[in-house]
Design a protein around this motif. Sequence first.
Motif, PDB file in Angstrom:
ATOM      1  N   ARG A   1       7.080   5.747  36.695  1.00  0.00           N
ATOM      2  CA  ARG A   1       6.992   6.047  38.189  1.00  0.00           C
ATOM      3  C   ARG A   1       5.674   5.417  38.769  1.00  0.00           C
ATOM      4  NH1 ARG A   1      11.393   8.842  39.449  1.00  0.00           N
ATOM      5  NH2 ARG A   1      12.284  10.272  37.649  1.00  0.00           N
ATOM      6  N   GLN A   2       4.617   5.956  38.304  1.00  0.00           N
ATOM      7  CA  GLN A   2       3.610   5.587  39.002  1.00  0.00           C
ATOM      8  C   GLN A   2       2.926   4.100  38.583  1.00  0.00           C
ATOM      9  OE1 GLN A   2       0.834   8.819  38.285  1.00  0.00           O
ATOM     10  NE2 GLN A   2       2.053  10.324  39.838  1.00  0.00           N
ATOM     11  N   LEU A   3       3.436   2.867  38.946  1.00  0.00           N
ATOM     12  CA  LEU A   3       3.403   1.769  38.438  1.00  0.00           C
ATOM     13  C   LEU A   3       3.084   0.855  39.751  1.00  0.00           C
ATOM     14  CD1 LEU A   3       5.552   1.325  35.381  1.00  0.00           C
ATOM     15  CD2 LEU A   3       3.183   1.520  35.374  1.00  0.00           C
ATOM     16  N   GLY A   4       3.345   1.524  40.810  1.00  0.00           N
ATOM     17  CA  GLY A   4       3.123   0.639  42.323  1.00  0.00           C
ATOM     18  C   GLY A   4       4.578   0.052  42.430  1.00  0.00           C
ATOM     19  N   ILE A   5       5.652   0.415  41.925  1.00  0.00           N
ATOM     20  CA  ILE A   5       6.957  -0.190  42.188  1.00  0.00           C
ATOM     21  C   ILE A   5       7.311   0.471  43.374  1.00  0.00           C
ATOM     22  CG2 ILE A   5       9.236  -0.721  41.151  1.00  0.00           C
ATOM     23  CD1 ILE A   5       7.782  -0.500  38.346  1.00  0.00           C
ATOM     24  N   SER A   6       7.735  -0.326  44.335  1.00  0.00           N
ATOM     25  CA  SER A   6       8.295   0.414  45.352  1.00  0.00           C
ATOM     26  C   SER A   6      10.043   0.813  45.202  1.00  0.00           C
ATOM     27  CB  SER A   6       8.437  -0.564  46.877  1.00  0.00           C
ATOM     28  OG  SER A   6       9.186  -1.738  46.492  1.00  0.00           O
ATOM     29  N   THR A   7      10.508   1.694  45.890  1.00  0.00           N
ATOM     30  CA  THR A   7      11.841   2.154  45.523  1.00  0.00           C
ATOM     31  C   THR A   7      12.896   1.173  45.928  1.00  0.00           C
ATOM     32  OG1 THR A   7      11.673   3.010  48.058  1.00  0.00           O
ATOM     33  CG2 THR A   7      11.333   4.627  46.388  1.00  0.00           C
ATOM     34  N   SER A   8      12.579   0.115  46.895  1.00  0.00           N
ATOM     35  CA  SER A   8      13.584  -0.877  46.982  1.00  0.00           C
ATOM     36  C   SER A   8      13.520  -1.808  45.696  1.00  0.00           C
ATOM     37  CB  SER A   8      13.198  -1.779  48.343  1.00  0.00           C
ATOM     38  OG  SER A   8      11.851  -2.419  48.014  1.00  0.00           O
ATOM     39  N   GLN A   9      12.627  -1.912  45.086  1.00  0.00           N
ATOM     40  CA  GLN A   9      12.745  -2.668  43.779  1.00  0.00           C
ATOM     41  C   GLN A   9      13.388  -1.936  42.551  1.00  0.00           C
ATOM     42  OE1 GLN A   9       8.347  -3.326  43.752  1.00  0.00           O
ATOM     43  NE2 GLN A   9       8.751  -5.515  43.893  1.00  0.00           N
ATOM     44  N   LYS A  10      13.795  -2.833  41.455  1.00  0.00           N
ATOM     45  CA  LYS A  10      14.424  -2.443  40.403  1.00  0.00           C
ATOM     46  C   LYS A  10      13.393  -1.386  39.731  1.00  0.00           C
ATOM     47  CE  LYS A  10      17.749  -6.021  38.934  1.00  0.00           C
ATOM     48  NZ  LYS A  10      17.866  -6.977  37.904  1.00  0.00           N
ATOM     49  N   THR A  11      14.039  -0.522  38.977  1.00  0.00           N
ATOM     50  CA  THR A  11      13.087   0.434  38.187  1.00  0.00           C
ATOM     51  C   THR A  11      12.485  -0.224  37.158  1.00  0.00           C
ATOM     52  OG1 THR A  11      14.902   1.057  36.590  1.00  0.00           O
ATOM     53  CG2 THR A  11      14.454   2.369  38.625  1.00  0.00           C
ATOM     54  N   PHE A  12      11.448   0.316  36.435  1.00  0.00           N
ATOM     55  CA  PHE A  12      10.698  -0.344  35.354  1.00  0.00           C
ATOM     56  C   PHE A  12      11.525  -0.692  34.243  1.00  0.00           C
ATOM     57  CE2 PHE A  12       8.116  -0.030  31.471  1.00  0.00           C
ATOM     58  CZ  PHE A  12       7.093  -0.635  31.711  1.00  0.00           C
ATOM     59  N   GLU A  13      12.368   0.459  33.848  1.00  0.00           N
ATOM     60  CA  GLU A  13      13.433   0.047  32.782  1.00  0.00           C
ATOM     61  C   GLU A  13      14.196  -1.182  32.915  1.00  0.00           C
ATOM     62  OE1 GLU A  13      12.854   2.832  34.167  1.00  0.00           O
ATOM     63  OE2 GLU A  13      12.661   4.655  32.680  1.00  0.00           O
ATOM     64  N   ASP A  14      14.616  -1.128  34.051  1.00  0.00           N
ATOM     65  CA  ASP A  14      15.777  -2.187  34.500  1.00  0.00           C
ATOM     66  C   ASP A  14      15.186  -3.488  34.576  1.00  0.00           C
ATOM     67  OD1 ASP A  14      17.613  -0.322  34.358  1.00  0.00           O
ATOM     68  OD2 ASP A  14      17.952   0.049  36.456  1.00  0.00           O
ATOM     69  N   TYR A  15      13.958  -3.397  35.130  1.00  0.00           N
ATOM     70  CA  TYR A  15      13.407  -4.936  35.367  1.00  0.00           C
ATOM     71  C   TYR A  15      12.885  -5.462  33.992  1.00  0.00           C
ATOM     72  CZ  TYR A  15      10.166  -8.343  37.152  1.00  0.00           C
ATOM     73  OH  TYR A  15       9.552  -9.649  37.519  1.00  0.00           O
ATOM     74  N   TYR A  16      12.166  -4.606  33.114  1.00  0.00           N
ATOM     75  CA  TYR A  16      11.411  -5.220  32.042  1.00  0.00           C
ATOM     76  C   TYR A  16      12.382  -5.211  30.850  1.00  0.00           C
ATOM     77  CZ  TYR A  16       6.586  -4.816  34.148  1.00  0.00           C
ATOM     78  OH  TYR A  16       5.626  -5.240  34.783  1.00  0.00           O
ATOM     79  N   PHE A  17      13.127  -4.104  30.666  1.00  0.00           N
ATOM     80  CA  PHE A  17      13.849  -4.096  29.314  1.00  0.00           C
ATOM     81  C   PHE A  17      15.432  -4.172  29.799  1.00  0.00           C
ATOM     82  CE2 PHE A  17      10.141  -1.898  28.475  1.00  0.00           C
ATOM     83  CZ  PHE A  17       9.734  -2.218  27.484  1.00  0.00           C
ATOM     84  N   GLN A  18      15.823  -5.649  30.051  1.00  0.00           N
ATOM     85  CA  GLN A  18      17.482  -5.769  30.402  1.00  0.00           C
ATOM     86  C   GLN A  18      18.109  -6.059  29.155  1.00  0.00           C
ATOM     87  OE1 GLN A  18      16.859  -9.555  32.878  1.00  0.00           O
ATOM     88  NE2 GLN A  18      15.471  -8.447  34.153  1.00  0.00           N
ATOM     89  N   TYR A  19      17.588  -6.240  28.148  1.00  0.00           N
ATOM     90  CA  TYR A  19      18.352  -6.555  26.900  1.00  0.00           C
ATOM     91  C   TYR A  19      18.093  -5.730  25.882  1.00  0.00           C
ATOM     92  CZ  TYR A  19      18.317 -10.859  29.341  1.00  0.00           C
ATOM     93  OH  TYR A  19      18.460 -11.535  30.661  1.00  0.00           O
ATOM     94  N   PRO A  20      18.980  -5.321  24.821  1.00  0.00           N
ATOM     95  CA  PRO A  20      18.664  -4.283  23.604  1.00  0.00           C
ATOM     96  C   PRO A  20      17.561  -4.986  22.949  1.00  0.00           C
ATOM     97  CG  PRO A  20      20.635  -5.369  23.444  1.00  0.00           C
ATOM     98  CD  PRO A  20      20.551  -5.767  24.858  1.00  0.00           C
TER      99      PRO A  20
END
Lengths: 1069, 183
Positions: A56-75
């Motif tokens: 959460r506290q990574l400076g990602i705004s709410t309008s952006q994708k979550t950390f998990e969804d952005y970084y880890f898109q694949y298995p």
Amino acid sequence: MTESKRILNRIVFINIANTDYSNVEIAGNTCFVGTNNMGKTTLQRAILFFYSANTRQLGISTSQKTFEDYYFQYPNSYIVYELATEEGFFHVMVYRNTKLFYRFVDGAFDPEHYINEKEALLPKAVLARLNENKIDYSDQIETFERYRNIVYGADPDKRYKKYALMKGNANYHNIPLAITSIFLSSESVIRAEFVKECIANAIGSKHTTIELKTIERQLRQFSERYQDIETFFRKDSSQRSDLIRDNFSTIQRLKIQQRKLAADLGAALKYAIVQKDEISGKVEAKRQHLEVHEQDFRAKEELHRDSHKETNQEIGALRSKLREAEKKQTEYEDQGIADLLREAEDKPRLQLDVQARENEYVTLTAGFSDVEQQFKTLFDALENERREFEYVLQSQGLQLDKNHQEEKNQLRDLFLKDKDIQQGEHAASTEQLREQKQTLEFTLKDAQHKEQQLRQHHYFAGEVNELKEKLLAIEKRKPELTASLKVKSTAIDALKKESEHITERNKIETDQYTEKNQLEISNCEAEIKRIDDKLSVHQHALFGYLQEHYPAWYETIGKVCHEDLLFNPELNPQVIKKNVDALYGIRLDLSNLPVQAKSLEQYEQVRSELREKISELHTNFLQFREEQVRAEQTKQATISKKIASLKKEIAQVQYDLEQDEKKAQQFNLDLHELKRKGEQQREQESVALYEQQEKLKKEIASVQEKLKLQEEKLKNNLRALEESYQEKLVKLKRAFDRETAKVKEQREDKLADMEERKSKLQKERTTVLKKKGIDDTRLKKLKQEIESLKQALAAIDQQATLLNDYRKDKRELFDRVGEFTQQKQKLEDSLKSADTSFQAAREVYAKTRKLYDDELKQLHSQLKEFADGLHHFDNHFRDRILYDRLRHLIDQEPAGRTELSITALCSQLQANDNEFHAQFGKFRENVSEFAGRFRTDNHFNFRINTAGGEAEFERFASYLEEFYAEDKIKISIAEVAKSHGMLIDAIASKMRALTEFKGRISRMISKMEGDFSKASFEGSRLIEYIKLKSEDSENKVLRKLQRIADFREQNPFLYGEANLFNTRYKRQR
Amino acid sequence: MNAIPKQAPEIFGILSRGQFISANGSRGKLYDVISFEDNFNQLRELFAHTGYSLEHGHNYYYFSQSDEPNLSIEKKIEQFAYYIDVMDFFSSMDQKPTAGTRYRVTQIAEECFSNERLKQKLLALSRREKMVDKVAEIAGDLALSGFFEQEDEDTYKVMDAIHYLEQVITLITIDDDGEQKNS
């Protein structure tokens, strides 16, 4: 002394964000240079994530994708952090399997372990490779907390000590916070404030931590509750609640009234059905009684009329007899019947006297028959001479008479001729008038006949018959239409039931499906829970132990050990002897046995499969529901179409019925109109006829007058003629009388002469007789007596017929007058008494008839009322939804008499329902508006479950009433005040505890200040001097908390629950 | 004379976006601020300089503009036509859209499943695929305009501002020839 050096050496991205593979060495000072969207921030955030392990506290705004969804898109997405230690390298791999997991790998990062033929491997394959290369790695770290504990050396597990960046410190939390602050800081310098916070945090103790989140939660709770109370006391809310309670009481009243009316209607309907039959029977019976009574009376009347007629006839007969008797009596009296009777009574005596005198005379004359004979001859000759003379005279008289008669006849003929002429003239003159009169009379009779015909004439017979035929046709059609209506209504009911059945069946199917689905979902969830339980304890169980110490256990223990044993945390496994492939000393050939135990990945896969299955079950349910709804809608649509069609047909039939009724009314009106017109026409024609008749009568009267005048004239003429005739006749008679007198005089002279000669002969005879000694005086006297007696008898014989008639009449009439009078009187009396008794009977009949009529009228009105009521119910109430809603009340009620009629009850129910709906609408609005003013989860529990329907609103109103009745607001205020007080106390005590360290911090700062002041910066060109001093915090929250604590110190009793010290204050407030 | 309330910028920010401040919403405090003593008149005077006129209805406040470009008016009319259909949709439900009423998106969707007429109306209002999405879309539209307020992911509350819609709809009269007229 070896320098402790543990730093992040390298970051490797494999399938991260838009990067397939990147490897960045960041040991020492690193500068990121790159164009936009190159991944600078992505890398920077990955570094921060290493230290903070917080998505959460990574400076990602709410309008952006979550950390998990952005970084880890694949298995097979990995972030690998390689760390350099004093002993070598180890790396941390981060990957995603539903959520993020960590593994610590004891060794430097080697792309070969992760990538095969330019394709990133799945975590399972990576582990397999690590196993192949005999590289030690940790268990899967599932929580960020655990990871942070390991990295910052706070994890109790000794196995992970080697992966810690620093030595154990339970209060390491400030470090990631500080790092986060540095990373996220947009400023180029670090402020003293930050350093200060770090210092404060570093010496902070867990016991003195003020959990701002808790305070925030408590304050929020207080604020919300306070807001609730404030909302409750708003004027609008108060008014609205009053309205709700008013509405609710009105609704309750209307409901009660509705139930009562429904019950009354049910009772009235059943009562009407019973009464309808009963009254129909009564009406029929009364009608029959009335008919019998009427027939009796008619028979009596007929009898009375006949008897009256007979009596009248008898009276008439008696009256005519009496009149006849009276008339005849007068006639007889006029004929001197009394004298005649008296004379008739003397007849036998006279007869006896005649016989006696004749015998006497014969006896006296027996001694001188010769003298007698001689003188008889002389007397006979004289008599003959007299007779001859009288004959001559008679001939003369006859001649005279004949002449007189001829003259008289001539006069008479003349008179008659004149009379005839007169009459002829009169007849001629009156004939025309008579003809005229006759014509007029014919016309009059014709008019009278026409009048009679007019009275019997049926005007507009064709139209009337046509209308009657139409009415008859309507009457015939009505039962057919009614029956058809009933059939269609029944069909609609059947369709509705079918529709309900479909809904019910679908509901049951849905319930069954839901139950089955729920069961499966529960099973899956239970399975997931079991897996979760296993996974949560696996590190402390045999499984974890084996994973760590005996990686190849799958091929040995994994084939023979039950998984319950593997996850039992109480086994406390220990390696006694390494590399011994035996089960309690027994060797087994396991080459043909499949592996029973599952790896963590397998468990996770099973779990994700189960989750997918749950998701699939949910999807299936929704799909099933959609299909079911679609199928139901199709079926319902068909039924609805049928119902609509039937309703349309019903509407058509009802329309036909209404039309028929209207037509019937119209026809009846037309009939009435035609009758009225007919009567009007009859009256007009009658008036015309009457006028014509009057005119004719006048004309006839005028003609009659003329005729009368003519008649008068004729009479006068005839009278004059008669007078002239009579005068002539008198003259003639006078002449005749004179001639007759001459003849009479001649006769009298001759008769006197002959009388003289007869007397001479008498004298001679007397003389002769005297000479012979016989006196004849006696004989003469006898002779005279005999003559007079015979004359008297002849007179009596002449009146014999009259006397006989009289005697007959006397016997038959005059003597029975009294009897007749008596009989007549008797008959008249009997007639009177019959009239009186008949009049009494008529009055009785009239009274009874009136009574029957009244009763029938009353029964008819009752019947009409019931029939109208039932009709009204069937046509205007049964089809309404209101009836369906109240059916259970209406149908259950037993028959009973009600004050109001069915129509009135239906109307009242409808009106009541309308009123109810209107009131309920307002009530609903008020409740919605009132409840809407409060928060959804307000602590008063003022909330509406909109799916609850009307009952929910009523429950709300009841609750509101209860709330007011029990004055729950006071309790609520007290509770809020109490919690508020407790919160202030808690903050104050926490603040006290927190500020306890103020002195310690000041001392520490003083020491640091001392150290800095001792240090010499003379050689430095950058730093002149360093000075530290303590200042009160600028933190707003802290200041606020301090103020709260101060307030608590200054006003220990002025807040919280009501007490002796704050009651007055509160009242003032 | 009282000072201009400190919430004036916030109030302006909300109202100038064409939204409403309703008494029964989360902005109830702002409503109270405007209603407090003479604040309404002061704010009205203040905002008048910006070309907006502060208006008040039954438990709500909004901005009106006397001079607006025709394009804007046309857009508003189009928007209003849409609102009329939306109101018609909500008015056809069991639970009428009175102020304070809370609607759950899933509940509305469920009602649409069982009510064909409602379903047809909803189909005409949104082109989204799923029923729930359709409902969420129109509820969201109303929430954006301030007639609804989203309380949580699934729940929307009807604001007092709904009276504004009702009032305007009531003012529409339809002549015998079927032509609409705005009185």
